[in-house]
Write an enzyme that holds these catalytic residues in place. Structure first.
Site, PDB file in Angstrom:
ATOM      1  N   LYS A  13       0.820  -1.217   0.000  1.00 51.30           N
ATOM      2  CA  LYS A  13       0.000   0.000   0.000  1.00 51.30           C
ATOM      3  C   LYS A  13       0.853   1.265   0.000  1.00 51.30           C
ATOM      4  O   LYS A  13       0.448   2.268  -0.572  1.00 51.30           O
ATOM      5  CB  LYS A  13      -1.044   0.000   1.107  1.00 51.30           C
ATOM      6  CG  LYS A  13      -0.552   0.143   2.506  1.00 51.30           C
ATOM      7  CD  LYS A  13      -1.727   0.067   3.489  1.00 51.30           C
ATOM      8  CE  LYS A  13      -1.241  -0.317   4.877  1.00 51.30           C
ATOM      9  NZ  LYS A  13      -0.208   0.539   5.453  1.00 51.30           N
ATOM     10  N   ARG A  88      -7.769   2.248  11.072  1.00 50.14           N
ATOM     11  CA  ARG A  88      -7.468   0.830  11.260  1.00 50.14           C
ATOM     12  C   ARG A  88      -8.531   0.139  12.097  1.00 50.14           C
ATOM     13  O   ARG A  88      -8.438  -1.058  12.334  1.00 50.14           O
ATOM     14  CB  ARG A  88      -6.111   0.670  11.937  1.00 50.14           C
ATOM     15  CG  ARG A  88      -4.953   0.455  10.944  1.00 50.14           C
ATOM     16  CD  ARG A  88      -3.662   0.558  11.711  1.00 50.14           C
ATOM     17  NE  ARG A  88      -2.543  -0.196  11.227  1.00 50.14           N
ATOM     18  CZ  ARG A  88      -1.560   0.309  10.494  1.00 50.14           C
ATOM     19  NH1 ARG A  88      -1.629   1.526  10.028  1.00 50.14           N
ATOM     20  NH2 ARG A  88      -0.514  -0.422  10.201  1.00 50.14           N
ATOM     21  N   ARG A 127      12.305  -7.512   4.388  1.00 44.16           N
ATOM     22  CA  ARG A 127      12.312  -6.067   4.111  1.00 44.16           C
ATOM     23  C   ARG A 127      13.315  -5.335   5.022  1.00 44.16           C
ATOM     24  O   ARG A 127      13.362  -5.569   6.226  1.00 44.16           O
ATOM     25  CB  ARG A 127      10.902  -5.511   4.360  1.00 44.16           C
ATOM     26  CG  ARG A 127      10.778  -4.023   4.149  1.00 44.16           C
ATOM     27  CD  ARG A 127       9.337  -3.584   4.125  1.00 44.16           C
ATOM     28  NE  ARG A 127       8.715  -3.497   5.442  1.00 44.16           N
ATOM     29  CZ  ARG A 127       7.518  -2.958   5.654  1.00 44.16           C
ATOM     30  NH1 ARG A 127       6.811  -2.508   4.635  1.00 44.16           N
ATOM     31  NH2 ARG A 127       7.007  -2.918   6.852  1.00 44.16           N
ATOM     32  N   ARG A 160      13.226  -2.444  10.231  1.00 48.61           N
ATOM     33  CA  ARG A 160      12.386  -1.584  11.049  1.00 48.61           C
ATOM     34  C   ARG A 160      12.156  -2.287  12.374  1.00 48.61           C
ATOM     35  O   ARG A 160      12.045  -3.508  12.417  1.00 48.61           O
ATOM     36  CB  ARG A 160      11.032  -1.354  10.343  1.00 48.61           C
ATOM     37  CG  ARG A 160      10.997  -0.084   9.534  1.00 48.61           C
ATOM     38  CD  ARG A 160       9.766   0.007   8.687  1.00 48.61           C
ATOM     39  NE  ARG A 160       8.505  -0.234   9.389  1.00 48.61           N
ATOM     40  CZ  ARG A 160       7.306  -0.007   8.849  1.00 48.61           C
ATOM     41  NH1 ARG A 160       7.211   0.480   7.638  1.00 48.61           N
ATOM     42  NH2 ARG A 160       6.202  -0.271   9.523  1.00 48.61           N
ATOM     43  N   ARG A 171       1.632  -8.182  14.256  1.00 47.65           N
ATOM     44  CA  ARG A 171       1.015  -7.091  13.494  1.00 47.65           C
ATOM     45  C   ARG A 171       0.009  -7.638  12.484  1.00 47.65           C
ATOM     46  O   ARG A 171      -1.043  -7.043  12.250  1.00 47.65           O
ATOM     47  CB  ARG A 171       2.092  -6.271  12.783  1.00 47.65           C
ATOM     48  CG  ARG A 171       2.923  -5.430  13.737  1.00 47.65           C
ATOM     49  CD  ARG A 171       4.230  -5.038  13.109  1.00 47.65           C
ATOM     50  NE  ARG A 171       4.057  -4.076  12.034  1.00 47.65           N
ATOM     51  CZ  ARG A 171       4.847  -4.008  10.965  1.00 47.65           C
ATOM     52  NH1 ARG A 171       5.838  -4.853  10.822  1.00 47.65           N
ATOM     53  NH2 ARG A 171       4.646  -3.100  10.052  1.00 47.65           N
TER      54      ARG A 171
HETATM   55  P1  AMP Z   1       2.583   1.161   9.138  1.00 50.63           P
HETATM   56  O1  AMP Z   1       3.732   2.022   8.711  1.00 50.63           O
HETATM   57  O2  AMP Z   1       1.273   1.578   8.550  1.00 50.63           O
HETATM   58  O3  AMP Z   1       2.886  -0.290   8.960  1.00 50.63           O
HETATM   59  O4  AMP Z   1       2.410   1.379  10.726  1.00 50.63           O
HETATM   60  C1  AMP Z   1       3.470   1.074  11.615  1.00 50.63           C
HETATM   61  C2  AMP Z   1       2.947   1.085  13.044  1.00 50.63           C
HETATM   62  O5  AMP Z   1       2.443   2.388  13.373  1.00 50.63           O
HETATM   63  C3  AMP Z   1       1.802   0.137  13.345  1.00 50.63           C
HETATM   64  O6  AMP Z   1       2.247  -1.190  13.628  1.00 50.63           O
HETATM   65  C4  AMP Z   1       1.186   0.810  14.577  1.00 50.63           C
HETATM   66  O7  AMP Z   1       1.987   0.596  15.736  1.00 50.63           O
HETATM   67  C5  AMP Z   1       1.308   2.278  14.231  1.00 50.63           C
HETATM   68  N1  AMP Z   1       0.126   2.780  13.494  1.00 50.63           N
HETATM   69  C6  AMP Z   1       0.096   3.235  12.204  1.00 50.63           C
HETATM   70  N2  AMP Z   1      -1.123   3.620  11.861  1.00 50.63           N
HETATM   71  C7  AMP Z   1      -1.907   3.410  12.943  1.00 50.63           C
HETATM   72  C8  AMP Z   1      -3.289   3.599  13.215  1.00 50.63           C
HETATM   73  N3  AMP Z   1      -4.136   4.066  12.287  1.00 50.63           N
HETATM   74  N4  AMP Z   1      -3.758   3.269  14.449  1.00 50.63           N
HETATM   75  C9  AMP Z   1      -2.934   2.793  15.395  1.00 50.63           C
HETATM   76  N5  AMP Z   1      -1.616   2.576  15.213  1.00 50.63           N
HETATM   77  C10 AMP Z   1      -1.109   2.887  13.996  1.00 50.63           C
END
Ligand code: AMP
Length: 232
Positions: A13, A88, A127, A160, A171
């Site tokens: 995405k 989310r 990754r 990461r 996750r």
């Molecule tokens: P992402 O980069 O979208 O994979 O997000 C990395 C991490 O950021 C996630 O595993 C959550 O810990 C946090 N995170 C990102 N977006 C959200 C959201 N909408 N609600 C809660 N936590 C979020």
């Protein structure tokens, strides 16, 4: 046009968000990136979010809702926004709807990048990002010329903090046990588009764009592609 991209980590995405934002001239807004920036800058919100982020848990709703809604307000929605990683869950979706309504706007389309869990696991565990700028690489599908060193800036690669094997499964559990139910919320509003996220980056992009803006179909996105591995 205001769009939400929904997909598990590793679904691509982030890559599609970048392409769509460029070609449709939408303003991108990625919750994960906002959180990483806040954590790196050690802002109060970043410090509060860090333990959750590092565990691979969702950051508490109020924290992330405030952060994203402020970002949407600052972006303005004149030409449209592209949300990546937010909402989310239902609480976040409802807060978003309320904010959009207050701005006289609405979410027009929700794109779900569908990728099976075993493929996501494989993508995420290979990754890596560079320490300097976060360029994304994949040791299996998009390796650097020199192992462990970013082709673009020569900095070292690292995983990461939430891409460590023990965190990845957690996750994905959160996505498939919680976020996935948002699809029903948007399907009932007739806004949902499901796309097969296992296809190539170009194929996924073409499928999305053929629905959103057929005039752009067949104009290859390849020239503006980010790193092929940036499947976030
Ligand atoms: P992402 O980069 O979208 O994979 O997000 C990395 C991490 O950021 C996630 O595993 C959550 O810990 C946090 N995170 C990102 N977006 C959200 C959201 N909408 N609600 C809660 N936590 C979020």
């Amino acid at each position: 046009m205001n769009i939400i991209l929904i997909g598990a980590q590793g679904s691509g995405k982030g890559t599609q968000a970048e392409l769509l934002a460029t070609h449709l001239q939408l303003k991108p807004c990625a919750s994960g990136e906002l959180l990483r920036a806040a954590i790196a800058a050690e802002t109060p919100a970043g410090l509060a979010a860090k333990p959750y982020y590092d565990r691979g848990d969702l950051v508490p709703d109020q924290l992330v809702i405030d952060m994203i809604l402020d970002a949407i307000r600052d972006l303005g929605v004149a030409r449209g926004i592209l949300l990546d990683g937010f909402p989310r869950n239902f609480t976040q979706a409802q807060a978003l709807d309320a904010r959009m309504a207050a701005l006289g706007e609405r979410i027009d389309k929700v794109i779900y990048l569908d990728v099976p869990r075993n493929i996501l696991l494989d993508r995420l565990s290979s990754r890596y990002v560079c320490e300097a700028y976060g360029h994304v690489w994949n040791v299996k599908t998009h390796p650097t010329r020199v192992p462990g060193i970013c082709d673009h800036d020569g900095s070292a690669l690292k995983q990461r903090s939430d891409d460590k094997p023990e965190k990845i499964a957690h996750r994905l559990d959160i996505f498939f046990n919680e976020t996935i139910y948002l699809l029903d919320y948007y399907r009932m509003q007739n806004k949902l588009m499901r796309v097969d996220g296992t296809s190539s980056i170009e194929e996924v992009y073409q499928e999305i764009i053929s629905d959103l803006d057929p005039s752009l179909v067949r104009q290859s996105a390849v020239s503006t592609l980010p790193d092929e591995s940036s499947l976030s």
